[in-house]
Design a protein around this motif. Structure first.
Motif, PDB file in Angstrom:
ATOM      1  N   ALA A 120       0.920  -1.181  -0.013  1.00 16.52           N
ATOM      2  CA  ALA A 120       0.122   0.062  -0.008  1.00 16.52           C
ATOM      3  C   ALA A 120       0.917   1.045  -0.090  1.00 16.52           C
ATOM      4  CB  ALA A 120      -0.952   0.057   1.177  1.00 16.52           C
ATOM      5  N   GLY A 121       1.996   1.013   0.739  1.00 23.18           N
ATOM      6  CA  GLY A 121       3.011   2.351   0.791  1.00 23.18           C
ATOM      7  C   GLY A 121       3.749   2.454  -0.105  1.00 23.18           C
ATOM      8  N   SER A 122       4.346   1.429  -0.962  1.00 22.70           N
ATOM      9  CA  SER A 122       5.092   1.457  -2.198  1.00 22.70           C
ATOM     10  C   SER A 122       4.402   1.094  -3.385  1.00 22.70           C
ATOM     11  CB  SER A 122       6.366   0.553  -1.753  1.00 22.70           C
ATOM     12  OG  SER A 122       5.865  -0.676  -1.709  1.00 22.70           O
ATOM     13  N   ALA A 123       3.250   1.088  -3.681  1.00 21.90           N
ATOM     14  CA  ALA A 123       2.796   0.743  -4.834  1.00 21.90           C
ATOM     15  C   ALA A 123       3.124   1.460  -6.033  1.00 21.90           C
ATOM     16  CB  ALA A 123       0.943   0.816  -4.612  1.00 21.90           C
ATOM     17  N   PRO A 124       3.506   2.702  -6.014  1.00 21.54           N
ATOM     18  CA  PRO A 124       3.877   3.376  -7.146  1.00 21.54           C
ATOM     19  C   PRO A 124       5.374   3.040  -7.538  1.00 21.54           C
ATOM     20  CG  PRO A 124       3.032   5.015  -5.719  1.00 21.54           C
ATOM     21  CD  PRO A 124       3.159   3.653  -4.995  1.00 21.54           C
ATOM     22  N   TRP A 125       5.916   2.290  -7.011  1.00 17.50           N
ATOM     23  CA  TRP A 125       7.412   2.004  -6.944  1.00 17.50           C
ATOM     24  C   TRP A 125       7.900   0.543  -7.198  1.00 17.50           C
ATOM     25  CZ3 TRP A 125       9.055   6.662  -7.572  1.00 17.50           C
ATOM     26  CH2 TRP A 125       8.378   7.758  -6.774  1.00 17.50           C
ATOM     27  N   GLY A 126       6.770  -0.227  -7.009  1.00 13.66           N
ATOM     28  CA  GLY A 126       7.280  -1.468  -7.279  1.00 13.66           C
ATOM     29  C   GLY A 126       7.925  -2.407  -6.304  1.00 13.66           C
ATOM     30  N   ALA A 127       9.146  -3.341  -6.602  1.00 18.52           N
ATOM     31  CA  ALA A 127       9.560  -4.156  -5.728  1.00 18.52           C
ATOM     32  C   ALA A 127      10.532  -3.341  -4.761  1.00 18.52           C
ATOM     33  CB  ALA A 127      10.588  -5.083  -6.343  1.00 18.52           C
ATOM     34  N   PRO A 128      10.390  -3.511  -3.624  1.00 16.95           N
ATOM     35  CA  PRO A 128      10.987  -2.902  -2.408  1.00 16.95           C
ATOM     36  C   PRO A 128      12.394  -3.338  -2.314  1.00 16.95           C
ATOM     37  CG  PRO A 128       9.512  -4.395  -1.378  1.00 16.95           C
ATOM     38  CD  PRO A 128       9.347  -4.565  -2.706  1.00 16.95           C
ATOM     39  N   VAL A 129      13.213  -2.352  -1.624  1.00 15.39           N
ATOM     40  CA  VAL A 129      14.506  -2.773  -1.081  1.00 15.39           C
ATOM     41  C   VAL A 129      14.982  -2.388   0.271  1.00 15.39           C
ATOM     42  CG1 VAL A 129      17.119  -2.356  -1.799  1.00 15.39           C
ATOM     43  CG2 VAL A 129      15.544  -2.523  -3.546  1.00 15.39           C
ATOM     44  N   LEU A 130      15.498  -3.170   0.999  1.00 12.24           N
ATOM     45  CA  LEU A 130      15.898  -3.034   2.378  1.00 12.24           C
ATOM     46  C   LEU A 130      17.379  -2.836   2.520  1.00 12.24           C
ATOM     47  CD1 LEU A 130      15.307  -2.602   5.414  1.00 12.24           C
ATOM     48  CD2 LEU A 130      15.231  -5.036   5.349  1.00 12.24           C
ATOM     49  N   LEU A 131      17.845  -1.850   2.980  1.00 11.20           N
ATOM     50  CA  LEU A 131      19.219  -1.525   3.212  1.00 11.20           C
ATOM     51  C   LEU A 131      19.473  -1.316   4.341  1.00 11.20           C
ATOM     52  CD1 LEU A 131      18.629   0.105   0.212  1.00 11.20           C
ATOM     53  CD2 LEU A 131      21.217   0.050   0.247  1.00 11.20           C
ATOM     54  N   VAL A 132      20.297  -2.194   4.934  1.00 10.98           N
ATOM     55  CA  VAL A 132      20.649  -1.951   6.360  1.00 10.98           C
ATOM     56  C   VAL A 132      22.297  -1.739   6.648  1.00 10.98           C
ATOM     57  CG1 VAL A 132      20.796  -3.206   8.881  1.00 10.98           C
ATOM     58  CG2 VAL A 132      19.200  -3.783   7.138  1.00 10.98           C
ATOM     59  N   ASP A 133      22.335  -0.508   7.201  1.00 11.98           N
ATOM     60  CA  ASP A 133      23.739  -0.165   7.526  1.00 11.98           C
ATOM     61  C   ASP A 133      24.407  -0.394   8.638  1.00 11.98           C
ATOM     62  OD1 ASP A 133      26.479   1.071   6.951  1.00 11.98           O
ATOM     63  OD2 ASP A 133      25.709   3.188   7.453  1.00 11.98           O
ATOM     64  N   ASP A 134      25.315  -1.416   8.676  1.00 10.16           N
ATOM     65  CA  ASP A 134      25.891  -1.689   9.939  1.00 10.16           C
ATOM     66  C   ASP A 134      25.013  -2.515  10.897  1.00 10.16           C
ATOM     67  OD1 ASP A 134      27.801  -2.271  11.866  1.00 10.16           O
ATOM     68  OD2 ASP A 134      28.272  -0.198  12.435  1.00 10.16           O
ATOM     69  N   LEU A 135      24.848  -3.698  10.598  1.00 11.10           N
ATOM     70  CA  LEU A 135      23.911  -4.464  11.362  1.00 11.10           C
ATOM     71  C   LEU A 135      24.480  -4.967  12.701  1.00 11.10           C
ATOM     72  CD1 LEU A 135      21.157  -6.030  11.347  1.00 11.10           C
ATOM     73  CD2 LEU A 135      22.268  -8.118  10.558  1.00 11.10           C
ATOM     74  N   SER A 136      25.739  -4.882  12.893  1.00 10.84           N
ATOM     75  CA  SER A 136      26.730  -5.097  14.025  1.00 10.84           C
ATOM     76  C   SER A 136      26.113  -4.122  15.016  1.00 10.84           C
ATOM     77  CB  SER A 136      28.015  -4.787  13.783  1.00 10.84           C
ATOM     78  OG  SER A 136      28.399  -5.819  12.575  1.00 10.84           O
ATOM     79  N   VAL A 137      25.662  -2.887  14.794  1.00  5.40           N
ATOM     80  CA  VAL A 137      25.162  -1.832  15.590  1.00  5.40           C
ATOM     81  C   VAL A 137      24.222  -2.452  16.762  1.00  5.40           C
ATOM     82  CG1 VAL A 137      24.340   0.353  16.031  1.00  5.40           C
ATOM     83  CG2 VAL A 137      25.933   0.015  14.527  1.00  5.40           C
TER      84      VAL A 137
END
Length: 255
Positions: A120-137
């Protein structure tokens, strides 16, 4: 689509790869809804400072249009640790709720990811991408390796399997490190990744013209049993607004 990419660095800083993937998904695809989790970054304005203007991409416009969602990790930590109790109650659940000691899992953080990248929130953009910077934090903030791995597992199911999107995760590591939890986290993610980009410092030490090397490991063995993973090794030099890659020993300074 549906791939999990692990960014790992040893004796070098692999943060420039997060910059690459962010610009790639926002510019090249022009249809991905990206979410960037940066627990150590204080605010979106600081994000714009750390990431200089990208070619054909405006991070401010991407955030305003809803294409880019950014978690203000440090602000959330300060609100939970030093905020007023009434404000916390009125604000409702927060992504880093585990810092308050009321829970030991990362369910609130996963709910934030799932809500931000929902169709619902990303319908105009298509496939989502999740980037996690420094999961060690997350480990440094008190989360257990099991809780972090559970969080990544649920993210993979929601983003990669259900939404057919991609996940890119950066994990810092040190050779011969005494931080067993961080090394355990990196090793576990290694075995479940489709693509691994491993940034390493030079064994010979600092060099002005070669800043390090990167191993590109394609996990062919995950799909084809009996096949060996494909490994390519390059050296690189970070410039002002670009990174140049070349085969080992073929630096322009050497030639």
């Amino acid at each position: 689509q549906g791939k999990f990419t692990l960014l790992r660095d040893t004796r070098a800083d692999g943060s420039f790869l997060v910059h690459h993937f962010l610009s790639f998904y926002l510019r090249a695809l022009q249809q991905a809804a990206a979410e960037l989790l940066g627990p150590v970054w204080p605010s979106p304005p600081q994000l714009l400072i750390l990431f200089p203007p990208l070619k054909g991409v405006s991070l401010t416009a991407a955030r305003e249009q809803g294409q880019l969602v950014f978690l203000e990790g440090l602000k959330s930590c300060l609100d939970l640790c030093f905020g007023e109790e009434e404000e916390e109650q009125s604000a409702g659940p927060r992504p880093l709720q585990f810092l308050s000691g009321s829970t030991s899992d990362l369910k609130a953080l996963f709910d934030f990811v799932q809500t931000s990248l929902s169709p619902a929130g990303s319908a105009p953009w298509g496939a989502p991408v999740l980037l996690v910077d420094d999961l060690s934090v997350l480990l440094g903030l008190g989360a257990s390796p099991l809780a972090v791995l559970d969080f990544i597992h649920y993210c993979r199911v929601a983003v990669c399997s259900q939404l057919k999107g991609n996940i890119v995760v950066l994990v810092h590591s040190q050779q011969d490190s005494a931080d067993e939890e961080n090394e355990l986290l990196g090793s576990c993610l290694w075995h479940h990744s489709d693509l691994i980009l491993w940034v390493q410092g030079l064994a010979t030490g600092f060099c002005k013209d070669v800043h390090g090397q990167i191993k590109i490991i394609r996990r062919v063995s995950l799909e084809l049993l009996g096949e060996q993973d494909q490994v390519q090794t390059y050296q690189y030099k970070i410039q002002d607004k670009n990174v140049s890659f070349f085969a080992p020993g073929l630096s322009a300074a050497v030639l």
